[in-house]
Design a protein around this motif. Structure first.
Motif, PDB file in Angstrom:
ATOM      1  N   SER A  58       0.851  -1.181   0.000  1.00  0.00           N
ATOM      2  CA  SER A  58       0.000   0.000   0.000  1.00  0.00           C
ATOM      3  C   SER A  58       0.889   1.234   0.000  1.00  0.00           C
ATOM      4  O   SER A  58       1.853   1.304   0.756  1.00  0.00           O
ATOM      5  CB  SER A  58      -0.896   0.011   1.238  1.00  0.00           C
ATOM      6  OG  SER A  58      -1.637   1.203   1.290  1.00  0.00           O
ATOM      7  N   VAL A  59       0.571   2.175  -0.872  1.00  0.00           N
ATOM      8  CA  VAL A  59       1.263   3.457  -0.887  1.00  0.00           C
ATOM      9  C   VAL A  59       0.236   4.527  -1.218  1.00  0.00           C
ATOM     10  O   VAL A  59      -0.647   4.311  -2.037  1.00  0.00           O
ATOM     11  CB  VAL A  59       2.454   3.475  -1.879  1.00  0.00           C
ATOM     12  CG1 VAL A  59       1.992   3.324  -3.301  1.00  0.00           C
ATOM     13  CG2 VAL A  59       3.294   4.726  -1.716  1.00  0.00           C
ATOM     14  N   ALA A  60       0.322   5.670  -0.533  1.00  0.00           N
ATOM     15  CA  ALA A  60      -0.637   6.753  -0.752  1.00  0.00           C
ATOM     16  C   ALA A  60       0.088   8.001  -1.220  1.00  0.00           C
ATOM     17  O   ALA A  60       1.210   8.273  -0.804  1.00  0.00           O
ATOM     18  CB  ALA A  60      -1.398   7.048   0.534  1.00  0.00           C
ATOM     19  N   TYR A  61      -0.580   8.733  -2.086  1.00  0.00           N
ATOM     20  CA  TYR A  61      -0.075  10.017  -2.555  1.00  0.00           C
ATOM     21  C   TYR A  61      -1.266  10.944  -2.712  1.00  0.00           C
ATOM     22  O   TYR A  61      -2.183  10.652  -3.480  1.00  0.00           O
ATOM     23  CB  TYR A  61       0.668   9.862  -3.881  1.00  0.00           C
ATOM     24  CG  TYR A  61       1.204  11.170  -4.413  1.00  0.00           C
ATOM     25  CD1 TYR A  61       2.302  11.782  -3.821  1.00  0.00           C
ATOM     26  CD2 TYR A  61       0.588  11.811  -5.479  1.00  0.00           C
ATOM     27  CE1 TYR A  61       2.794  12.986  -4.294  1.00  0.00           C
ATOM     28  CE2 TYR A  61       1.076  13.024  -5.966  1.00  0.00           C
ATOM     29  CZ  TYR A  61       2.176  13.605  -5.361  1.00  0.00           C
ATOM     30  OH  TYR A  61       2.647  14.798  -5.823  1.00  0.00           O
ATOM     31  N   GLU A  62      -1.255  12.040  -1.967  1.00  0.00           N
ATOM     32  CA  GLU A  62      -2.378  12.978  -1.907  1.00  0.00           C
ATOM     33  C   GLU A  62      -3.650  12.208  -1.574  1.00  0.00           C
ATOM     34  O   GLU A  62      -3.724  11.572  -0.549  1.00  0.00           O
ATOM     35  CB  GLU A  62      -2.460  13.806  -3.178  1.00  0.00           C
ATOM     36  CG  GLU A  62      -1.258  14.735  -3.315  1.00  0.00           C
ATOM     37  CD  GLU A  62      -1.355  15.686  -4.481  1.00  0.00           C
ATOM     38  OE1 GLU A  62      -2.402  15.725  -5.150  1.00  0.00           O
ATOM     39  OE2 GLU A  62      -0.371  16.402  -4.714  1.00  0.00           O
ATOM     40  N   ASP A  63      -4.677  12.224  -2.451  1.00  0.00           N
ATOM     41  CA  ASP A  63      -5.927  11.543  -2.101  1.00  0.00           C
ATOM     42  C   ASP A  63      -6.072  10.174  -2.757  1.00  0.00           C
ATOM     43  O   ASP A  63      -7.110   9.544  -2.663  1.00  0.00           O
ATOM     44  CB  ASP A  63      -7.133  12.418  -2.414  1.00  0.00           C
ATOM     45  CG  ASP A  63      -7.258  12.721  -3.900  1.00  0.00           C
ATOM     46  OD1 ASP A  63      -6.260  12.568  -4.623  1.00  0.00           O
ATOM     47  OD2 ASP A  63      -8.355  13.110  -4.330  1.00  0.00           O
ATOM     48  N   LEU A  64      -5.021   9.679  -3.417  1.00  0.00           N
ATOM     49  CA  LEU A  64      -5.066   8.363  -4.056  1.00  0.00           C
ATOM     50  C   LEU A  64      -4.246   7.354  -3.270  1.00  0.00           C
ATOM     51  O   LEU A  64      -3.188   7.675  -2.740  1.00  0.00           O
ATOM     52  CB  LEU A  64      -4.506   8.420  -5.481  1.00  0.00           C
ATOM     53  CG  LEU A  64      -5.305   9.215  -6.501  1.00  0.00           C
ATOM     54  CD1 LEU A  64      -4.578   9.202  -7.833  1.00  0.00           C
ATOM     55  CD2 LEU A  64      -6.704   8.647  -6.653  1.00  0.00           C
ATOM     56  N   THR A  65      -4.738   6.140  -3.214  1.00  0.00           N
ATOM     57  CA  THR A  65      -4.022   5.047  -2.572  1.00  0.00           C
ATOM     58  C   THR A  65      -3.898   3.908  -3.560  1.00  0.00           C
ATOM     59  O   THR A  65      -4.883   3.525  -4.202  1.00  0.00           O
ATOM     60  CB  THR A  65      -4.761   4.551  -1.315  1.00  0.00           C
ATOM     61  OG1 THR A  65      -4.933   5.653  -0.426  1.00  0.00           O
ATOM     62  CG2 THR A  65      -3.990   3.454  -0.612  1.00  0.00           C
ATOM     63  N   THR A  66      -2.686   3.368  -3.693  1.00  0.00           N
ATOM     64  CA  THR A  66      -2.443   2.208  -4.539  1.00  0.00           C
ATOM     65  C   THR A  66      -2.237   1.007  -3.633  1.00  0.00           C
ATOM     66  O   THR A  66      -1.426   1.065  -2.710  1.00  0.00           O
ATOM     67  CB  THR A  66      -1.193   2.418  -5.412  1.00  0.00           C
ATOM     68  OG1 THR A  66      -1.399   3.557  -6.244  1.00  0.00           O
ATOM     69  CG2 THR A  66      -0.909   1.213  -6.282  1.00  0.00           C
ATOM     70  N   LEU A  67      -2.978  -0.050  -3.899  1.00  0.00           N
ATOM     71  CA  LEU A  67      -2.886  -1.251  -3.083  1.00  0.00           C
ATOM     72  C   LEU A  67      -2.684  -2.462  -3.983  1.00  0.00           C
ATOM     73  O   LEU A  67      -3.178  -2.481  -5.112  1.00  0.00           O
ATOM     74  CB  LEU A  67      -4.165  -1.451  -2.271  1.00  0.00           C
ATOM     75  CG  LEU A  67      -4.593  -0.268  -1.421  1.00  0.00           C
ATOM     76  CD1 LEU A  67      -5.877   0.319  -1.949  1.00  0.00           C
ATOM     77  CD2 LEU A  67      -4.740  -0.672   0.010  1.00  0.00           C
ATOM     78  N   ILE A  68      -1.965  -3.444  -3.472  1.00  0.00           N
ATOM     79  CA  ILE A  68      -1.848  -4.717  -4.171  1.00  0.00           C
ATOM     80  C   ILE A  68      -2.305  -5.793  -3.202  1.00  0.00           C
ATOM     81  O   ILE A  68      -1.844  -5.849  -2.059  1.00  0.00           O
ATOM     82  CB  ILE A  68      -0.410  -4.987  -4.646  1.00  0.00           C
ATOM     83  CG1 ILE A  68       0.017  -3.922  -5.662  1.00  0.00           C
ATOM     84  CG2 ILE A  68      -0.306  -6.383  -5.262  1.00  0.00           C
ATOM     85  CD1 ILE A  68       1.447  -4.031  -6.129  1.00  0.00           C
TER      86      ILE A  68
END
Length: 67
Positions: free
Chosen positions: A17-27
């Motif tokens: 999981s990594v977040a940047y501003e209001d988006l989160t990327t998850l695997i």
């Protein structure tokens, strides 16, 4: 987001999981059939922006990429 399941039933676990501003990327990874799922989400409606199956190589490439 931690309770997100891309399959009904079965054991699925978040491995990245990594977040940047209001988006989160998850695997997410499902052990039973070695499936990886990429999810890009935000907290607003609609919460899910993209959800797609990815290969093991793609999953590890994303996890090893530095922002």
């Amino acid at each position: 987001m931690d309770n997100y399941k891309f399959y009904a039933g079965g054991k699925t676990r978040k491995i990245f999981s990594v977040a940047y501003e209001d988006l989160t990327t998850l695997i997410y990874y499902r052990d039973n059939d070695s499936k990886f799922k990429l999810v890009v989400a935000k907290k607003d409606d609609p919460p899910i922006i993209i959800e797609k199956g990815i290969t093991r190589a793609e999953a590890f490439r994303l996890m090893n990429t530095r922002p």
